[in-house]
Design a protein around this motif. Structure first.
Motif, PDB file in Angstrom:
ATOM      1  N   PHE A   1     -26.781  -3.160  34.526  1.00  0.00           N
ATOM      2  CA  PHE A   1     -26.321  -1.794  35.125  1.00  0.00           C
ATOM      3  C   PHE A   1     -25.028  -1.829  35.998  1.00  0.00           C
ATOM      4  CE2 PHE A   1     -30.477  -0.545  33.282  1.00  0.00           C
ATOM      5  CZ  PHE A   1     -30.233   0.754  32.840  1.00  0.00           C
ATOM      6  N   GLU A   2     -25.087  -2.780  36.951  1.00  0.00           N
ATOM      7  CA  GLU A   2     -23.946  -2.972  37.794  1.00  0.00           C
ATOM      8  C   GLU A   2     -22.827  -3.545  36.888  1.00  0.00           C
ATOM      9  OE1 GLU A   2     -24.412  -4.462  41.880  1.00  0.00           O
ATOM     10  OE2 GLU A   2     -26.346  -4.985  41.255  1.00  0.00           O
ATOM     11  N   GLN A   3     -22.892  -4.353  35.978  1.00  0.00           N
ATOM     12  CA  GLN A   3     -21.894  -4.677  35.238  1.00  0.00           C
ATOM     13  C   GLN A   3     -21.352  -3.707  34.425  1.00  0.00           C
ATOM     14  OE1 GLN A   3     -23.368  -7.874  32.520  1.00  0.00           O
ATOM     15  NE2 GLN A   3     -24.654  -8.895  34.087  1.00  0.00           N
ATOM     16  N   ALA A   4     -22.106  -2.566  34.050  1.00  0.00           N
ATOM     17  CA  ALA A   4     -21.653  -1.608  33.330  1.00  0.00           C
ATOM     18  C   ALA A   4     -21.180  -0.253  33.975  1.00  0.00           C
ATOM     19  CB  ALA A   4     -22.716  -1.171  32.301  1.00  0.00           C
ATOM     20  N   ASP A   5     -21.004  -0.361  35.361  1.00  0.00           N
ATOM     21  CA  ASP A   5     -20.535   0.591  36.088  1.00  0.00           C
ATOM     22  C   ASP A   5     -19.339   1.136  35.708  1.00  0.00           C
ATOM     23  OD1 ASP A   5     -20.984   2.298  38.384  1.00  0.00           O
ATOM     24  OD2 ASP A   5     -19.681   1.038  39.775  1.00  0.00           O
ATOM     25  N   GLY A   6     -19.439   2.493  35.672  1.00  0.00           N
ATOM     26  CA  GLY A   6     -18.415   3.282  35.009  1.00  0.00           C
ATOM     27  C   GLY A   6     -18.268   3.522  33.300  1.00  0.00           C
ATOM     28  N   GLY A   7     -19.323   2.684  32.844  1.00  0.00           N
ATOM     29  CA  GLY A   7     -19.056   2.467  31.284  1.00  0.00           C
ATOM     30  C   GLY A   7     -20.368   3.035  30.671  1.00  0.00           C
ATOM     31  N   THR A   8     -20.752   2.110  29.691  1.00  0.00           N
ATOM     32  CA  THR A   8     -22.119   2.513  28.829  1.00  0.00           C
ATOM     33  C   THR A   8     -23.187   1.205  29.103  1.00  0.00           C
ATOM     34  OG1 THR A   8     -20.864   4.011  27.636  1.00  0.00           O
ATOM     35  CG2 THR A   8     -22.989   3.482  26.670  1.00  0.00           C
ATOM     36  N   VAL A   9     -24.406   1.864  29.022  1.00  0.00           N
ATOM     37  CA  VAL A   9     -25.435   0.476  28.554  1.00  0.00           C
ATOM     38  C   VAL A   9     -26.043   0.982  27.395  1.00  0.00           C
ATOM     39  CG1 VAL A   9     -27.477  -0.215  29.577  1.00  0.00           C
ATOM     40  CG2 VAL A   9     -25.971  -0.021  31.475  1.00  0.00           C
ATOM     41  N   PHE A  10     -26.188   0.044  26.511  1.00  0.00           N
ATOM     42  CA  PHE A  10     -27.034   0.267  25.266  1.00  0.00           C
ATOM     43  C   PHE A  10     -28.056  -0.511  25.415  1.00  0.00           C
ATOM     44  CE2 PHE A  10     -27.352  -1.077  20.697  1.00  0.00           C
ATOM     45  CZ  PHE A  10     -28.042  -0.143  20.240  1.00  0.00           C
ATOM     46  N   LEU A  11     -29.187   0.186  25.400  1.00  0.00           N
ATOM     47  CA  LEU A  11     -30.561  -0.366  25.247  1.00  0.00           C
ATOM     48  C   LEU A  11     -31.259  -0.428  23.915  1.00  0.00           C
ATOM     49  CD1 LEU A  11     -31.957   1.595  28.610  1.00  0.00           C
ATOM     50  CD2 LEU A  11     -31.249  -0.911  28.547  1.00  0.00           C
ATOM     51  N   ASP A  12     -30.842  -1.586  23.171  1.00  0.00           N
ATOM     52  CA  ASP A  12     -31.478  -1.673  22.059  1.00  0.00           C
ATOM     53  C   ASP A  12     -32.914  -1.948  21.883  1.00  0.00           C
ATOM     54  OD1 ASP A  12     -31.401  -1.535  19.265  1.00  0.00           O
ATOM     55  OD2 ASP A  12     -30.229  -3.437  18.871  1.00  0.00           O
ATOM     56  N   GLU A  13     -33.653  -1.381  20.868  1.00  0.00           N
ATOM     57  CA  GLU A  13     -35.108  -1.614  20.821  1.00  0.00           C
ATOM     58  C   GLU A  13     -35.853  -1.061  22.192  1.00  0.00           C
ATOM     59  OE1 GLU A  13     -36.370  -1.981  18.044  1.00  0.00           O
ATOM     60  OE2 GLU A  13     -34.473  -2.877  17.022  1.00  0.00           O
ATOM     61  N   ILE A  14     -35.532  -0.178  22.499  1.00  0.00           N
ATOM     62  CA  ILE A  14     -35.988   0.422  23.916  1.00  0.00           C
ATOM     63  C   ILE A  14     -37.474   0.608  23.890  1.00  0.00           C
ATOM     64  CG2 ILE A  14     -35.679   2.954  23.161  1.00  0.00           C
ATOM     65  CD1 ILE A  14     -35.139   1.691  26.828  1.00  0.00           C
ATOM     66  N   GLY A  15     -38.179   0.733  22.518  1.00  0.00           N
ATOM     67  CA  GLY A  15     -39.697   0.892  22.546  1.00  0.00           C
ATOM     68  C   GLY A  15     -40.342  -0.430  23.073  1.00  0.00           C
ATOM     69  N   GLU A  16     -39.483  -1.558  23.141  1.00  0.00           N
ATOM     70  CA  GLU A  16     -40.019  -2.745  23.319  1.00  0.00           C
ATOM     71  C   GLU A  16     -40.404  -2.990  25.098  1.00  0.00           C
ATOM     72  OE1 GLU A  16     -41.321  -4.875  21.436  1.00  0.00           O
ATOM     73  OE2 GLU A  16     -40.696  -4.091  19.454  1.00  0.00           O
ATOM     74  N   LEU A  17     -39.903  -2.101  25.720  1.00  0.00           N
ATOM     75  CA  LEU A  17     -39.684  -2.202  27.153  1.00  0.00           C
ATOM     76  C   LEU A  17     -41.097  -1.825  28.010  1.00  0.00           C
ATOM     77  CD1 LEU A  17     -36.973  -2.668  29.036  1.00  0.00           C
ATOM     78  CD2 LEU A  17     -37.049  -0.377  29.489  1.00  0.00           C
ATOM     79  N   PRO A  18     -41.498  -2.879  28.785  1.00  0.00           N
ATOM     80  CA  PRO A  18     -43.033  -2.589  29.154  1.00  0.00           C
ATOM     81  C   PRO A  18     -42.927  -1.284  30.199  1.00  0.00           C
ATOM     82  CG  PRO A  18     -41.785  -4.587  30.267  1.00  0.00           C
ATOM     83  CD  PRO A  18     -40.847  -3.760  28.974  1.00  0.00           C
ATOM     84  N   LEU A  19     -44.144  -0.743  30.555  1.00  0.00           N
ATOM     85  CA  LEU A  19     -44.096   0.384  31.106  1.00  0.00           C
ATOM     86  C   LEU A  19     -43.567   0.370  32.554  1.00  0.00           C
ATOM     87  CD1 LEU A  19     -47.853   1.469  30.034  1.00  0.00           C
ATOM     88  CD2 LEU A  19     -45.716   2.815  29.797  1.00  0.00           C
ATOM     89  N   ASP A  20     -43.849  -0.799  33.299  1.00  0.00           N
ATOM     90  CA  ASP A  20     -43.553  -1.001  34.674  1.00  0.00           C
ATOM     91  C   ASP A  20     -41.907  -0.829  34.729  1.00  0.00           C
ATOM     92  OD1 ASP A  20     -43.503  -3.328  33.301  1.00  0.00           O
ATOM     93  OD2 ASP A  20     -43.960  -4.579  35.254  1.00  0.00           O
TER      94      ASP A  20
END
Length: 450
Positions: A229-248
């Motif tokens: 997120f810091e690397q993308a500051d000012g730009g875009t973060v593409f979170l591919d396969e977001i459904g795999e992200l754990p609940l926490d």
């Protein structure tokens, strides 16, 4: 002028709490209805701007039945319900609401959800105001089918804005290409787009990868690390396969979306970040929500502007364009003089089901270019090709779609055009009214059932 809201809720205490919250937030309440019949009456009398809608109501009709009516008159609505089983969520999705709140909820969540819903509605209502991209072709998105042009139009609409985008589609349909297009056509294009494959991240390292960590925050953290997120500051973060992200981790991502800030792992300093989120999944997030694996509040935060990519088997008119695009690309890359695809090979491409979608087609063309013995690809090595028998009688059998259309028309005639409720076509067909409405729309059956 205060926006007017009609509350459709059969539990008085819940409805009254909603009324108090909304008045406090500056909204005007036009009434409270406990049934669809009562809601119709209040809508006609008071002309609300929005409807807050429970699913289970008094009487024979549900909130989902009313939602279809609201769609027909272009009155925006969002659901507030305690019912989150899979079949209900699927039925809710078909009505295309602007939001879905799960009871019980906090006052702040209600106001935020309304803000998101209004933003989505304003985008749809004001499409002409945000269409600032005029080019007919978006680089790398190939095809002329109506379903693909719908995708291109949505990219044009949403790219100049700063809203979150959820790209949905089967594996190999080009979700990452859409994400890059959204970024390249936005005002953030001079800044980086950072790609994160959520499925490839070990669970123990997800937060460190996304948000970074401080030196000494855990064993092996010998230096401070800047997260995605810091690397993308000012730009875009593409979170591919977001459904795999754990609940926490979903909880922390929700904070980024709400507060625009992060904390590095092991740190105590809040860091503001200015990023746009584009997420993608090949899963049914509604099903993931229903089964407790994905947070509903995060789903609706990400689902502000969904873009659904059609599978290749549903846009076969694009196959030839795609095949020749990949042919030119890989013939040039391998310095081979391969210039065409035979008629027989082209028929093979159109007969195949394409479970791997565009990615499978691309790999097939790349492989075939390398194996071709002449300047033309004469044959494709594809599994289970179904050849059309040349002597098959034509026009004697109806398609499944035609048979389904006829069956629905018969039911509508027997119910005198009534769709839902007792004696309606939905009851005769033993399906939910919302499912029948969806099928009628898909099959081109209008209210006069013609």
């Amino acid at each position: 002028m205060k926006e007017k809201i009609l509350i459709v809720e059969d539990e008085f205490i819940v409805a009254n709490d909603l009324k108090i919250m909304l008045i406090k937030a500056g909204y005007q309440i036009t009434g409270i209805a406990s049934s669809v019949v009562q809601a119709r009456k209040l809508m006609a009398e008071n002309k609300p701007d929005w409807v807050l809608l429970d699913i289970m109501l008094k009487g024979d009709l549900t909130g989902i039945d009313l939602a279809w009516e609201l769609r027909e008159i272009s009155l925006p609505f969002l659901y507030i319900s305690a019912n989150t089983n899979q079949s209900t969520l699927e039925a809710v999705k078909e009505t295309q609401p602007y939001g879905f709140m799960v009871k019980p909820f906090r006052e702040r969540d209600l106001i935020v959800m309304l803000d998101i819903a209004k933003y989505r509605f304003d985008i749809e209502k004001g499409n002409e105001l945000v269409k600032t991209i005029d080019n007919d072709i978006i680089e790398g998105i190939i095809g002329k089918s109506s379903s693909l042009q719908d995708v291109v139009e949505k990219i044009r609409v949403v790219a100049p804005t700063d809203t979150s985008v959820l790209v949905v589609g089967e594996s190999g349909t080009g979700k990452e290409k859409v994400a890059h297009s959204v970024h390249e056509l936005s005002e953030r294009k001079a800044q980086p787009i950072v790609v994160v494959n959520c499925a490839a991240l070990p669970h123990s390292l997800i937060e460190s990868e996304l948000f970074g960590h401080e030196k000494g925050s855990f064993t092996g953290a010998n230096t401070m690390r800047i997260g995605k997120f810091e690397q993308a500051d000012g730009g875009t973060v593409f979170l591919d396969e977001i459904g795999e992200l754990p609940l926490d981790s979903q909880v922390k991502l929700l904070r980024v979306l709400q507060e625009k800030e992060i904390e590095r792992l092991g740190g105590n300093k809040t860091i503001k970040v200015n990023v746009r989120i584009v997420a993608a999944t090949n899963r049914s997030l509604e099903k993931e929500v229903a089964e407790g694996r994905f947070r509903l509040d995060l789903y609706y935060r990400l689902n502000v502007f969904p873009i659904e990519l059609p599978p290749l088997r549903e846009r076969k008119e694009d196959i030839e364009l795609l095949a020749h695009f990949f042919l030119t690309k890989y013939a040039s890359a391998s310095r081979r003089n391969i210039t065409s695809i035979s008629a027989k090979a082209s028929d093979q491409l159109h007969s195949y089901h394409w479970p791997g979608n565009i990615r499978e087609l691309e790999h097939l063309i790349e492989r075939s270019v390398l194996l071709a013995k002449t300047t033309e690809i004469e044959n494709f090595d594809l599994p289970n090709i179904t050849e059309k028998p040349s002597d098959q009688p034509q026009g004697q059998l109806k398609s499944m779609e035609e048979m389904e259309r006829d069956h629905i028309l018969n039911a509508l005639q027997n119910s005198n055009g009534k769709v839902s409720g007792i004696g309606g076509a939905a009851e005769l067909l033993k399906i939910q009214p919302q499912t029948l409405y969806s099928k009628m729309k898909k099959l081109g059956i209008d209210k006069g059932y013609k």
